[in-house]
Design a protein around this motif. Structure first.
Motif: not given
Length: 106
Positions: A65-75, A78-85, A101-106
Motif C-alpha cells: 500500500k505504501n507504493d501508492i501515492t495520492v495527491k489532491e489537485i487544486t488551483r 496547477l498554477n505552481d511552476e514547481q508542481s507536477s500537477h 463542480d470542483y470547489p478547490n479548482i475555481k
C-alpha cells in the motif's frame, strides 16, 4: 455534489508486481490517463470522497500500500511552476471542469 481531483501514482508503474490490481482499482473509479499512452504509473481521477478514502479504494487488495501515492489537485498546484500537477492543466480544464463542480479548482 462537489468532487475533488486526485493524482494517483504507483511506484515503478507497469513493472510493479501488483500493477494489474492497481489498474483494475483505478479503472473502476473511472480514472483518466494523463496522456495517450494509457495508465502506466499515474492517473487522474475525480471523486467526492476525501484523500484518505480514495487512497484506500485505489490500494484495495494490494499488499504494498505504501507504493501508492495520492495527491489532491487544486488551483494552487496547477498554477505552481514547481508542481507536477502543472502538466495536467489541459486534461483538468478540458475533461473534468466542464462537467462537474470542483470547489478547490475555481
Amino acid at each position: 455534489m462537489s468532487k475533488y481531483l486526485y493524482e494517483v501514482c504507483l511506484s515503478t508503474g507497469t513493472s510493479h508486481p501488483e500493477f494489474k490490481k492497481f489498474h483494475d482499482n483505478v479503472n473502476n473509479l473511472k480514472a483518466q490517463a494523463p496522456s495517450f499512452s494509457g495508465i502506466i504509473n499515474m492517473c487522474i481521477l475525480a471523486h467526492h470522497m476525501d484523500l484518505r478514502t480514495v487512497r484506500l479504494l485505489c490500494s484495495e487488495g494490494i499488499d504494498a500500500k505504501n507504493d501508492i501515492t495520492v495527491k489532491e489537485i487544486t488551483r494552487d498546484t496547477l498554477n505552481d511552476e514547481q508542481s507536477s500537477h502543472r502538466m495536467h492543466t489541459d486534461l483538468v480544464n478540458n475533461y473534468f471542469l466542464p462537467y462537474d463542480d470542483y470547489p478547490n479548482i475555481k
